[in-house]
Design an enzyme around this catalytic site. Sequence first.
Site, PDB file in Angstrom:
ATOM      1  N   HIS A  58       0.851  -1.188   0.000  1.00  0.00           N
ATOM      2  CA  HIS A  58       0.000   0.000   0.000  1.00  0.00           C
ATOM      3  C   HIS A  58       0.884   1.233   0.000  1.00  0.00           C
ATOM      4  CE1 HIS A  58      -3.226   2.735   0.937  1.00  0.00           C
ATOM      5  NE2 HIS A  58      -4.069   1.754   0.678  1.00  0.00           N
ATOM      6  N   ASP A  98      -7.695  -5.519   0.750  1.00  0.00           N
ATOM      7  CA  ASP A  98      -8.244  -6.496  -0.189  1.00  0.00           C
ATOM      8  C   ASP A  98      -7.888  -7.934   0.161  1.00  0.00           C
ATOM      9  OD1 ASP A  98      -9.618  -4.769  -1.831  1.00  0.00           O
ATOM     10  OD2 ASP A  98      -7.819  -4.234  -2.951  1.00  0.00           O
TER      11      ASP A  98
END
Length: 392
Positions: A271, A325
């Site tokens: 991320h 996710d």
Amino acid sequence: MTSSPAPQAASVPVPFRPGLEGVPATQSAICDIDGIRGLLTYRGYPLEQLAANSTFLETAYLLIWGELPTIFQLRDFEQEVQMHRRVSFRIRDMMKCFPAGGHPMDALQASAASLGLFYSRRALDDPQYVFDAVVRLIAKIPTMVAAFQLIRKGQDPIQPRDDLAYSANFLYMLTEREPDPIAARIFDRCLILHAEHSLNASTFSARVTASTLTDPYAVVASAVGTLAGPLHGGANEDVLEMLEEIGTVDAVESWLDQAIKARKKIMGFGHREYKVKDPRAVILQKLAEDLFLRFGHDAMYDVARRLEEVAADRLGPKGIYPNVDFYSGLVYRKLGIPRDLFTPIFAIARTAGWLAHWREQLGANRIYRPTQIYTGSGERAWLPLESRPAVV
Ligand code: ACO
């Protein structure tokens, strides 16, 4: 005698940062991320507290209007949303013309944009217009996601049920069965976790679109299109594919080593903002475990756990850990949701964040117009066709 001012330089010499990494593109009071400590707050409230105690609609209200609602404000908002859940038969008919094999994110983008044909007035300074647009989008996006699911199976969409709360009603419209209350609550908490995340790609897209003063339906439609990509919301579909490709706990280590050697991106990991495990992944993992306890275990969860463990060794030193996710697909799969609806569900939740940013953008608007560093050819003279050199 007056002289004309010297022309301004066309571009400001700031260093080029690919992907605008680390470049502040707006000021915002909506959400704060501490990517080193793994903390996330919405309007100052820690995500963990909201996910434990709030509902999605209450969280959406908080994000969009800036404060937690009173009991009366929440009741009004819930009632308004409930009253606007239905979608015009014209939009349903339009959706029936979509190819059944098309991706539901494309169907959602087209249907979200079509709302602008019905409700666009662009009265952006009218608080009632803004409120109605917020209510319509929050109310109708889930109905459109569920409608496409039934339409592509050759069925007619079913109408929302007024006696069911937001998430339970969505699951009912999708599966044609009233959901187990625990499953509905877990789903509602998933929506809270996905509702907002500062200036990610789709939210940036929403703000850029908003800055042109177009209508909010176009704002949400452009954000849906951006969310669809595999580097953003689309990754949750890919995670399940990856886990299935790995297959068993024993295969994890060698699979990961080969993937790293081949310089493959591990889906659901990494991320731009977090250098530790995404706090949303921490909560989602717990939600997955709660679901498995109640409705039975999923062997893919063991593969995921092992992958997280092994990846901590291999990718952890680079600050690459599971993101939102990684576990969401396992939760949705246990709830019986088809894989290609994972990202549209993300969009249902993120509509709250996009609308919060839409309002904030309008509050201090300046159209986005960054500059570029030109790397093309210098000026050239146009050549007639017969004089152009052959391209090798
Ligand atoms: N697997 C393996 N290596 C990775 C991963 C990953 N998932 N993510 C980043 N890296 C590595 C890169 O290969 C790169 O290594 P290098 O410096 O040796 O070349 C380094 O980490 C930096 O990677 P970037 O892609 O430049 O990092 P960026 O901040 O641009 O990317 C992103 C963030 C797009 C999320 C990336 O981590 C990724 O592609 N992850 C997989 C897709 C995914 O899960 N997306 C969902 C994100 S959450 C969301 O949008 C809701």
